[in-house]
Scaffold this motif. Structure first.
Motif, short mmCIF file in Angstrom:
data_model
loop_
_atom_site.label_atom_id
_atom_site.label_comp_id
_atom_site.label_asym_id
_atom_site.label_seq_id
_atom_site.Cartn_x
_atom_site.Cartn_y
_atom_site.Cartn_z
N LEU A 68 0.83 -1.20 0.00
CA LEU A 68 0.00 0.00 0.00
C LEU A 68 0.87 1.26 0.00
O LEU A 68 0.55 2.24 -0.67
CB LEU A 68 -0.94 0.01 1.20
CG LEU A 68 -2.06 -1.02 1.16
CD1 LEU A 68 -2.86 -0.98 2.45
CD2 LEU A 68 -2.98 -0.78 -0.03
N ARG A 69 1.97 1.24 0.74
CA ARG A 69 2.89 2.39 0.74
C ARG A 69 3.44 2.63 -0.66
O ARG A 69 3.54 3.77 -1.10
CB ARG A 69 4.02 2.16 1.72
CG ARG A 69 3.62 2.32 3.16
CD ARG A 69 4.78 2.04 4.08
NE ARG A 69 4.42 2.21 5.47
CZ ARG A 69 4.97 1.55 6.46
NH1 ARG A 69 5.94 0.67 6.22
NH2 ARG A 69 4.59 1.77 7.69
N ALA A 70 3.81 1.55 -1.34
CA ALA A 70 4.33 1.69 -2.71
C ALA A 70 3.24 2.24 -3.64
O ALA A 70 3.51 3.11 -4.47
CB ALA A 70 4.84 0.35 -3.22
N ALA A 71 2.01 1.75 -3.49
CA ALA A 71 0.91 2.22 -4.34
C ALA A 71 0.56 3.67 -4.04
O ALA A 71 0.11 4.40 -4.92
CB ALA A 71 -0.31 1.33 -4.13
N ALA A 72 0.80 4.10 -2.81
CA ALA A 72 0.46 5.47 -2.41
C ALA A 72 1.32 6.51 -3.12
O ALA A 72 0.96 7.69 -3.16
CB ALA A 72 0.59 5.63 -0.90
N ALA A 73 2.42 6.09 -3.71
CA ALA A 73 3.27 7.02 -4.45
C ALA A 73 2.53 7.62 -5.64
O ALA A 73 2.83 8.73 -6.07
CB ALA A 73 4.55 6.32 -4.92
N SER A 74 1.55 6.90 -6.16
CA SER A 74 0.81 7.40 -7.31
C SER A 74 -0.59 7.91 -6.96
O SER A 74 -1.36 8.24 -7.84
CB SER A 74 0.73 6.33 -8.40
OG SER A 74 0.22 5.14 -7.87
N GLY A 75 -0.91 7.97 -5.69
CA GLY A 75 -2.21 8.50 -5.27
C GLY A 75 -2.63 7.97 -3.91
O GLY A 75 -2.02 7.03 -3.41
N PRO A 76 -3.64 8.58 -3.35
CA PRO A 76 -4.09 8.14 -2.01
C PRO A 76 -4.49 6.67 -2.00
O PRO A 76 -5.04 6.15 -2.96
CB PRO A 76 -5.31 9.02 -1.73
CG PRO A 76 -5.17 10.18 -2.65
CD PRO A 76 -4.43 9.67 -3.86
N THR A 77 -4.16 6.03 -0.90
CA THR A 77 -4.45 4.61 -0.70
C THR A 77 -5.04 4.46 0.69
O THR A 77 -4.68 5.20 1.59
CB THR A 77 -3.17 3.77 -0.82
OG1 THR A 77 -2.55 4.06 -2.07
CG2 THR A 77 -3.45 2.30 -0.75
N GLY A 78 -5.93 3.50 0.86
CA GLY A 78 -6.54 3.38 2.16
C GLY A 78 -6.79 1.97 2.62
O GLY A 78 -6.82 1.03 1.83
N MET A 79 -6.95 1.86 3.94
CA MET A 79 -7.31 0.60 4.58
C MET A 79 -8.58 0.87 5.39
O MET A 79 -8.65 1.85 6.13
CB MET A 79 -6.21 0.13 5.53
CG MET A 79 -4.90 -0.17 4.84
SD MET A 79 -3.60 -0.59 6.00
CE MET A 79 -4.06 -2.22 6.46
N VAL A 80 -9.56 0.00 5.24
CA VAL A 80 -10.82 0.12 5.96
C VAL A 80 -10.92 -1.03 6.96
O VAL A 80 -10.72 -2.19 6.59
CB VAL A 80 -12.02 0.08 4.99
CG1 VAL A 80 -13.33 0.09 5.75
CG2 VAL A 80 -11.94 1.24 4.01
N PHE A 81 -11.22 -0.70 8.19
CA PHE A 81 -11.41 -1.70 9.23
C PHE A 81 -12.88 -1.68 9.63
O PHE A 81 -13.40 -0.63 10.03
CB PHE A 81 -10.53 -1.39 10.45
CG PHE A 81 -9.07 -1.47 10.14
CD1 PHE A 81 -8.37 -2.65 10.32
CD2 PHE A 81 -8.39 -0.37 9.65
CE1 PHE A 81 -7.02 -2.73 10.01
CE2 PHE A 81 -7.03 -0.44 9.35
CZ PHE A 81 -6.35 -1.63 9.53
N LEU A 82 -13.55 -2.82 9.53
CA LEU A 82 -14.98 -2.88 9.81
C LEU A 82 -15.23 -3.24 11.27
O LEU A 82 -14.91 -4.33 11.72
CB LEU A 82 -15.67 -3.89 8.90
CG LEU A 82 -15.61 -3.58 7.41
CD1 LEU A 82 -16.32 -4.66 6.61
CD2 LEU A 82 -16.22 -2.22 7.11
N SER A 83 -15.80 -2.30 11.98
CA SER A 83 -16.20 -2.52 13.35
C SER A 83 -17.73 -2.61 13.36
O SER A 83 -18.36 -2.72 12.31
CB SER A 83 -15.70 -1.38 14.23
OG SER A 83 -15.92 -1.68 15.59
N THR A 84 -18.34 -2.57 14.52
CA THR A 84 -19.80 -2.65 14.61
C THR A 84 -20.31 -1.75 15.71
O THR A 84 -19.54 -1.23 16.52
CB THR A 84 -20.28 -4.08 14.93
OG1 THR A 84 -19.91 -4.39 16.27
CG2 THR A 84 -19.73 -5.10 13.97
#
Length: 153
Positions: free
Chosen positions: A28-44
């Motif tokens: 994800l860090r490598a992909a972020a070089a070309s634009g915003p990247t994110g991780m979503v954590f699903l809680s409840t």
């Protein structure tokens, strides 16, 4: 509750997301070089309310809120990247794993996914993207503890 059930619940809802995050973060860090990247954590909604028979499910979902926040802070502070994290508070959603009648408080998975995508990147660490779930959570938070416990037991 049998120990194997407890261990499996914690593995599924806490340990696995933690280790998966660790494994995919370099990509994800490598992909972020070309634009915003994110991780979503699903809680409840269970992450903030004590509910019967949800041990260790509810505590493991609360863990995801802290995982998301701490990981996001580390990404901004230690290695300023464009990898964003967001913890999503999910209520009832009709899906293959949660077979309930659809309705105002239980949207289809497709509808919920659309709302989630629209809200991701809003700059908030924790978001409840489907507004009926946010209202539900807010109302529950207004109730005295004993009244809430009687209502859900």
């Amino acid at each position: 509750m049998p120990e194997d059930v407890v261990r499996n619940e914690l593995k599924l809802n806490a340990t696995f997301p933690l280790l998966l995050s660790r494994a995919v973060l370099p990509k994800l860090r490598a992909a972020a070089a070309s634009g915003p990247t994110g991780m979503v954590f699903l809680s409840t909604l269970a992450r903030t309310h004590d509910l019967l028979r949800l041990i260790p499910y509810a505590p493991s979902k609360a863990f995801l809120i802290r995982l998301s926040g701490c990981l996001g802070l580390d990404e901004r502070f230690w290695a300023p990247t464009r990898v964003e994290t967001c913890a999503v508070v999910v209520g009832s959603v009709v899906s293959a794993g949660h077979r309930v009648a659809g309705g105002f408080f239980s949207p289809s998975a497709e509808r919920y996914a659309g709302v989630l995508v629209d809200r991701f990147g809003c700059g908030r660490a924790v978001v409840t993207p489907y507004w009926p779930h946010a209202v539900q959570n807010w109302v529950i938070g207004l109730l005295p503890k004993r009244m809430f416990e009687r209502a859900v037991s």
